[in-house]
Design a protein around this motif. Structure first.
Motif, mmCIF file in Angstrom:
data_model
loop_
_atom_site.group_PDB
_atom_site.id
_atom_site.type_symbol
_atom_site.label_atom_id
_atom_site.label_comp_id
_atom_site.label_asym_id
_atom_site.label_seq_id
_atom_site.Cartn_x
_atom_site.Cartn_y
_atom_site.Cartn_z
ATOM 1 N N ARG A 1 30.822 -26.245 -6.547
ATOM 2 C CA ARG A 1 29.509 -25.573 -6.665
ATOM 3 C C ARG A 1 28.359 -26.577 -6.792
ATOM 4 O O ARG A 1 27.210 -26.185 -6.968
ATOM 5 C CB ARG A 1 29.537 -24.654 -7.895
ATOM 6 N N LEU A 2 28.674 -27.890 -6.696
ATOM 7 C CA LEU A 2 27.671 -28.921 -6.989
ATOM 8 C C LEU A 2 26.405 -28.811 -6.115
ATOM 9 O O LEU A 2 25.286 -28.864 -6.636
ATOM 10 C CB LEU A 2 28.294 -30.317 -6.832
ATOM 11 N N THR A 3 26.578 -28.666 -4.810
ATOM 12 C CA THR A 3 25.408 -28.620 -3.910
ATOM 13 C C THR A 3 24.529 -27.414 -4.258
ATOM 14 O O THR A 3 23.296 -27.524 -4.323
ATOM 15 C CB THR A 3 25.869 -28.553 -2.446
ATOM 16 N N GLN A 4 25.177 -26.289 -4.506
ATOM 17 C CA GLN A 4 24.454 -25.064 -4.866
ATOM 18 C C GLN A 4 23.653 -25.272 -6.163
ATOM 19 O O GLN A 4 22.491 -24.869 -6.252
ATOM 20 C CB GLN A 4 25.500 -23.945 -5.021
ATOM 21 N N VAL A 5 24.273 -25.931 -7.126
ATOM 22 C CA VAL A 5 23.614 -26.195 -8.409
ATOM 23 C C VAL A 5 22.436 -27.157 -8.227
ATOM 24 O O VAL A 5 21.372 -26.988 -8.820
ATOM 25 C CB VAL A 5 24.637 -26.785 -9.423
ATOM 26 N N MET A 6 22.627 -28.159 -7.359
ATOM 27 C CA MET A 6 21.602 -29.191 -7.193
ATOM 28 C C MET A 6 20.344 -28.675 -6.482
ATOM 29 O O MET A 6 19.303 -29.328 -6.526
ATOM 30 C CB MET A 6 22.182 -30.397 -6.456
ATOM 31 N N LYS A 7 20.437 -27.502 -5.835
ATOM 32 C CA LYS A 7 19.236 -26.926 -5.211
ATOM 33 C C LYS A 7 18.118 -26.806 -6.246
ATOM 34 O O LYS A 7 16.968 -27.116 -5.983
ATOM 35 C CB LYS A 7 19.560 -25.542 -4.631
ATOM 36 N N GLY A 8 18.481 -26.359 -7.441
ATOM 37 C CA GLY A 8 17.476 -26.175 -8.488
ATOM 38 C C GLY A 8 16.869 -27.490 -8.954
ATOM 39 O O GLY A 8 15.661 -27.581 -9.160
ATOM 40 N N TYR A 9 17.699 -28.521 -9.082
ATOM 41 C CA TYR A 9 17.201 -29.809 -9.588
ATOM 42 C C TYR A 9 16.298 -30.496 -8.565
ATOM 43 O O TYR A 9 15.294 -31.115 -8.927
ATOM 44 C CB TYR A 9 18.375 -30.706 -10.013
ATOM 45 N N VAL A 10 16.657 -30.355 -7.289
ATOM 46 C CA VAL A 10 15.805 -30.919 -6.232
ATOM 47 C C VAL A 10 14.449 -30.201 -6.243
ATOM 48 O O VAL A 10 13.399 -30.840 -6.131
ATOM 49 C CB VAL A 10 16.514 -30.767 -4.858
ATOM 50 N N MET A 11 14.478 -28.888 -6.436
ATOM 51 C CA MET A 11 13.212 -28.149 -6.450
ATOM 52 C C MET A 11 12.386 -28.476 -7.695
ATOM 53 O O MET A 11 11.160 -28.499 -7.643
ATOM 54 C CB MET A 11 13.468 -26.631 -6.353
ATOM 55 N N GLN A 12 13.053 -28.749 -8.820
ATOM 56 C CA GLN A 12 12.304 -29.173 -10.021
ATOM 57 C C GLN A 12 11.576 -30.492 -9.736
ATOM 58 O O GLN A 12 10.411 -30.651 -10.091
ATOM 59 C CB GLN A 12 13.261 -29.329 -11.208
ATOM 60 N N ALA A 13 12.272 -31.422 -9.079
ATOM 61 C CA ALA A 13 11.637 -32.701 -8.731
ATOM 62 C C ALA A 13 10.448 -32.460 -7.782
ATOM 63 O O ALA A 13 9.380 -33.052 -7.948
ATOM 64 C CB ALA A 13 12.649 -33.648 -8.090
ATOM 65 N N LEU A 14 10.635 -31.563 -6.808
ATOM 66 C CA LEU A 14 9.544 -31.280 -5.863
ATOM 67 C C LEU A 14 8.353 -30.635 -6.556
ATOM 68 O O LEU A 14 7.203 -31.005 -6.319
ATOM 69 C CB LEU A 14 10.042 -30.342 -4.760
ATOM 70 N N PHE A 15 8.624 -29.665 -7.421
ATOM 71 C CA PHE A 15 7.530 -29.007 -8.140
ATOM 72 C C PHE A 15 6.782 -30.002 -9.027
ATOM 73 O O PHE A 15 5.571 -29.933 -9.161
ATOM 74 C CB PHE A 15 8.046 -27.817 -8.974
ATOM 75 N N TYR A 16 7.522 -30.939 -9.602
ATOM 76 C CA TYR A 16 6.873 -31.974 -10.406
ATOM 77 C C TYR A 16 5.867 -32.745 -9.550
ATOM 78 O O TYR A 16 4.719 -32.965 -9.949
ATOM 79 C CB TYR A 16 7.921 -32.926 -10.998
ATOM 80 N N HIS A 17 6.299 -33.149 -8.355
ATOM 81 C CA HIS A 17 5.414 -33.935 -7.490
ATOM 82 C C HIS A 17 4.245 -33.105 -6.954
ATOM 83 O O HIS A 17 3.141 -33.606 -6.812
ATOM 84 C CB HIS A 17 6.199 -34.502 -6.303
ATOM 85 N N LEU A 18 4.511 -31.846 -6.630
ATOM 86 C CA LEU A 18 3.490 -31.041 -5.952
ATOM 87 C C LEU A 18 2.536 -30.338 -6.916
ATOM 88 O O LEU A 18 1.400 -30.045 -6.561
ATOM 89 C CB LEU A 18 4.145 -30.003 -5.044
ATOM 90 N N THR A 19 3.012 -30.027 -8.136
ATOM 91 C CA THR A 19 2.153 -29.268 -9.057
ATOM 92 C C THR A 19 2.033 -29.916 -10.435
ATOM 93 O O THR A 19 1.202 -29.490 -11.239
ATOM 94 C CB THR A 19 2.712 -27.836 -9.288
ATOM 95 N N GLY A 20 2.892 -30.873 -10.740
ATOM 96 C CA GLY A 20 2.870 -31.492 -12.076
ATOM 97 C C GLY A 20 3.725 -30.739 -13.084
ATOM 98 O O GLY A 20 3.913 -31.193 -14.206
ATOM 99 N N GLU A 21 4.233 -29.549 -12.704
ATOM 100 C CA GLU A 21 5.031 -28.751 -13.655
ATOM 101 C C GLU A 21 6.399 -28.424 -13.050
ATOM 102 O O GLU A 21 6.512 -27.525 -12.217
ATOM 103 C CB GLU A 21 4.258 -27.466 -13.998
ATOM 104 N N PRO A 22 7.452 -29.118 -13.488
ATOM 105 C CA PRO A 22 8.753 -28.887 -12.851
ATOM 106 C C PRO A 22 9.518 -27.667 -13.350
ATOM 107 O O PRO A 22 10.422 -27.184 -12.674
ATOM 108 C CB PRO A 22 9.544 -30.161 -13.206
ATOM 109 N N PHE A 23 9.163 -27.154 -14.546
ATOM 110 C CA PHE A 23 10.049 -26.171 -15.180
ATOM 111 C C PHE A 23 9.458 -24.772 -15.278
ATOM 112 O O PHE A 23 8.261 -24.564 -15.158
ATOM 113 C CB PHE A 23 10.424 -26.638 -16.591
ATOM 114 N N CYS A 24 10.372 -23.820 -15.536
ATOM 115 C CA CYS A 24 9.994 -22.415 -15.681
ATOM 116 C C CYS A 24 10.689 -21.854 -16.918
ATOM 117 O O CYS A 24 11.756 -22.317 -17.304
ATOM 118 C CB CYS A 24 10.445 -21.658 -14.431
ATOM 119 N N GLU A 25 10.088 -20.841 -17.512
ATOM 120 C CA GLU A 25 10.648 -20.226 -18.723
ATOM 121 C C GLU A 25 11.715 -19.182 -18.398
ATOM 122 O O GLU A 25 12.468 -18.767 -19.271
ATOM 123 C CB GLU A 25 9.525 -19.502 -19.484
ATOM 124 N N ASP A 26 11.736 -18.740 -17.142
ATOM 125 C CA ASP A 26 12.641 -17.648 -16.741
ATOM 126 C C ASP A 26 14.066 -18.197 -16.571
ATOM 127 O O ASP A 26 14.299 -19.055 -15.706
ATOM 128 C CB ASP A 26 12.118 -17.052 -15.424
#
Ligand SMILES: [Zn+2]
Length: 280
Positions: free
Chosen positions: A210-235
């Protein structure tokens, strides 16, 4: 604003179940205007353009720097002491072998990022470029409040670093798992594999399918950090949830009824429109 338009994903060849090209396609479906390159391991990509002699010099230099970044005591901040020759040789062997396993040593993640940043080609060293590096190295960051190092899956920075060992070791497993492990060890039965099997659905293991599936979220956290400054969500069901427990990783990345919460779905649309307008 200097907007990022290029994403580079660096593979970790020792992680057999990690498919960086699937992650690249995943980003592309969410942000079609962004340009994505999936590359060899970060070190491998860097070394390929060097002559034999330059490579040797670079390995000598990096081996010493990496050995200095090793956390010797997780309850003390890094002092960057002079490493022993054996420690430098260990790093040299790892740098020379593309599929070397990591042996659970903990490194200071911020130091690792500083060392790797210097290897990024000059023309890609700006905020127009997002570098996301997968590594099997286990790294942590010093926690001033608790006065100890904490292992991490992801450090958002330039470059961002994601650990395929950290996903197994950093988020906490069920409490019963640790209790059972302690009990087994106390009676001299270190049957860790047996306990792991019993709890296999409740945490991400090495070479997990399941590693690749799990890593989708971490890659998107890194992208959100670069694009918006906020990598995380409360949901807890959003891929951007900052999980501290394995069960939270599984919920956010594998069992959630949706990929992103409604706020982040809108954010992705906004980012996508923005990227479209600057690429015209
Ligand atoms: Zn969200």
């Amino acid at each position: 604003m200097n907007w990022a338009q290029h994403v580079y994903l660096y593979d970790e060849p020792s992680a057999a179940t990690l498919d960086a090209s699937i992650l690249g396609s995943f980003i592309k479906t969410l942000l079609p205007e962004i340009k994505i390159a999936v590359r060899d391991s970060f070190i491998g990509f860097h070394f390929v353009s060097l002559s034999q002699e330059e490579r040797k010099r670079k390995i000598d230099y990096l081996a010493e720097e990496l050995a200095k970044a090793k956390v010797r005591d997780p309850f003390k901040p890094l002092k960057k002491e002079s490493p022993l020759p054996g420690e430098i040789n260990y790093e040299k062997r790892r740098l020379s072998a593309p599929i070397s396993q990591s042996f659970g040593l903990l490194y200071d993640g911020i130091e690792i990022i500083n060392i790797l940043r210097e290897l990024i080609p000059k023309q890609e060293r700006s905020f127009k470029h997002i570098h996301i590096i997968f590594t099997n190295q286990l790294f942590g960051t010093w926690d001033e409040a608790n006065h100890r190092y904490h292992a991490r899956v992801l450090i958002c920075s330039f470059p961002s670093l994601i650990s395929t060992t950290g996903i197994v070791e950093a988020p906490a497993k069920p409490r019963e798992f640790y209790l059972l492990k302690k009990q087994y060890l106390s009676v001299g039965m270190p049957d860790i594999e047996g306990i792991k099997f019993q709890y296999k659905d409740q945490f991400i293991d090495y070479d997990d399918n399941r590693l690749t599936q799990v890593m989708k979220g971490y890659v998107m956290q890194a992208l959100f950090y670069h694009l918006t400054g906020e990598p995380f969500c409360e949901d807890k069901n959003c891929r951007l949830y900052n999980s501290h427990w394995q069960k939270e990783v599984i919920q956010a990345q594998l069992e959630s009824p949706y990929e992103f919460c409604s706020f982040h779905q809108k954010e992705l649309q906004r980012l996508s429109d923005r990227l479209k307008s600057i690429s015209i």
